[in-house]
Design an enzyme around this catalytic site. Structure first.
Site, PDB file in Angstrom:
ATOM      1  N   SER A 194      42.200  40.159  44.018  1.00  0.00           N
ATOM      2  CA  SER A 194      43.469  40.544  44.035  1.00  0.00           C
ATOM      3  C   SER A 194      44.038  41.412  45.147  1.00  0.00           C
ATOM      4  O   SER A 194      43.256  42.404  45.413  1.00  0.00           O
ATOM      5  CB  SER A 194      43.811  41.216  42.463  1.00  0.00           C
ATOM      6  OG  SER A 194      45.178  41.639  42.567  1.00  0.00           O
ATOM      7  N   TYR A 209      43.155  47.419  36.222  1.00  0.00           N
ATOM      8  CA  TYR A 209      42.889  45.969  36.466  1.00  0.00           C
ATOM      9  C   TYR A 209      42.674  45.909  38.004  1.00  0.00           C
ATOM     10  O   TYR A 209      41.946  45.316  38.462  1.00  0.00           O
ATOM     11  CB  TYR A 209      44.693  45.656  36.503  1.00  0.00           C
ATOM     12  CG  TYR A 209      44.548  44.184  37.253  1.00  0.00           C
ATOM     13  CD1 TYR A 209      44.084  43.120  36.635  1.00  0.00           C
ATOM     14  CD2 TYR A 209      45.199  44.120  38.427  1.00  0.00           C
ATOM     15  CE1 TYR A 209      44.023  41.860  37.341  1.00  0.00           C
ATOM     16  CE2 TYR A 209      45.582  42.782  38.987  1.00  0.00           C
ATOM     17  CZ  TYR A 209      44.997  41.772  38.404  1.00  0.00           C
ATOM     18  OH  TYR A 209      44.841  40.835  38.997  1.00  0.00           O
TER      19      TYR A 209
END
Length: 320
Positions: A194, A209
């Protein structure tokens, strides 16, 4: 005559001027080489023949978004599929959809909720792939916060699920397929990272996250070095926003745009990069955003990301 004049002019300049000029020249040369290399990699370089890795590909989180788009592209390349997802009915639906379009493709499904007992699920996966030539693994499954929140506000079950799914899930599934790849001396593992962990220096209000995605990047890099000489290509792909359900939940992204590709557009670009660099940003506009982010000081990026997180925490929709 002009060349001689230029040489004479340079000889009359102080040493500090020549050093700064040389530094500027080599900086421009380096940036130009980087740009030309990116153009070649993104638009010109031939993709690898994915079937040479093996006849089967496994995709986790394969019933929606990027995972489903990856599975479609792999079937299009002539690979058989193992689809892994927690939703049995969606697995059946996606399997039927792909089977109708690719009647010669063999498809197996494994229903597994990565937020449950990981070891039990991995045993199922190991049983499901026995005797199959798993050439490609796409570790796509991942979860994030339901909404932006400070670290101390996040419910314990939420962050534990994030760690279990994003971190443990990717690690265990990679470990499950590696023995077969080592035996055959070929294979490719693609872990979906990501931009929250790589492109910007911090991702406040989505801390756990982002931390798990940083782990994915480091895991991929180390495995790339460990197993490259064994014929196994390990790669971390680093997308920014893609128009998926997760992006809709996190950033209120409802549709694709120039800088937010659809899952299909992203997967079509991503499939071309499999087997090459240890880390890549496959979609062209994501790379452009990454370059611009790299020009800004970390303090500015930190402040910008914090303001976005706070606005999302307050329920403001920043992206229509």
């Amino acid at each position: 005559m002009l060349f001689t004049t230029c040489i004479e002019h340079l000889r009359t300049q102080p040493i500090w001027f020549l050093l700064i000029s040389s530094l500027g020249f080599f900086t421009i040369l380096k940036k130009s080489a980087t740009f030309l290399n990116w153009v070649f990699i993104t638009f010109i370089r031939d993709p690898k023949d994915l079937k040479r890795y093996g006849s089967w590909a496994m995709v986790t989180g394969s019933t929606d978004g990027i995972g489903k788009a990856f599975a479609y592209q792999l079937a299009k390349k002539g690979l058989n599929l193992i689809l892994v997802s927690r939703n049995s009915s969606k697995l059946k639906s996606v399997s039927k959809e792909f089977q109708a379009e690719f009647p010669d493709t063999q498809i197996k499904t494994i229903a597994f909720d990565f937020s449950s007992d990981i070891l039990e699920g991995v045993k199922e996966i190991e049983e499901g792939i026995k005797g199959l030539e798993i050439g490609i693994l796409i570790n796509n499954v991942g979860v994030s916060y339901p909404s932006a929140a400070y670290f101390h506000e996040v419910d314990e079950q939420v962050w534990m699920d994030i760690v279990r799914v994003n971190l443990e899930g990717t690690t265990w599934v990679s470990r499950a397929v590696l023995p077969g790849m080592l035996q055959r001396k070929r294979g490719a593992i693609v872990n979906i990272g990501s931009g929250a962990a790589i492109v910007v220096p911090s991702h406040p209000l989505y801390t756990t996250y982002a931390a798990t995605k940083s782990y994915i990047d480091q895991l991929s890099r180390c495995l790339h070095v460990e197993y490259k000489h064994c014929g196994i290509d390990v790669q971390c792909q680093v997308p920014l926003y893609v128009a998926t359900k997760m992006a809709s939940d996190i950033a209120s992204i409802k549709r694709s745009s120039l800088f937010v590709p659809s899952p299909d557009d992203y997967a079509e670009a991503a499939i071309r990069h499999i087997g090459y660099e240890a880390r890549c940003t496959p979609y062209w506009s994501h790379w452009v955003q990454w370059c611009f982010a790299g020009l800004l000081p970390e303090a500015i990026l930190d402040s910008w990301r914090l303001s976005i997180g706070i606005n999302r925490r307050q329920g403001k929709l920043l992206i229509p």
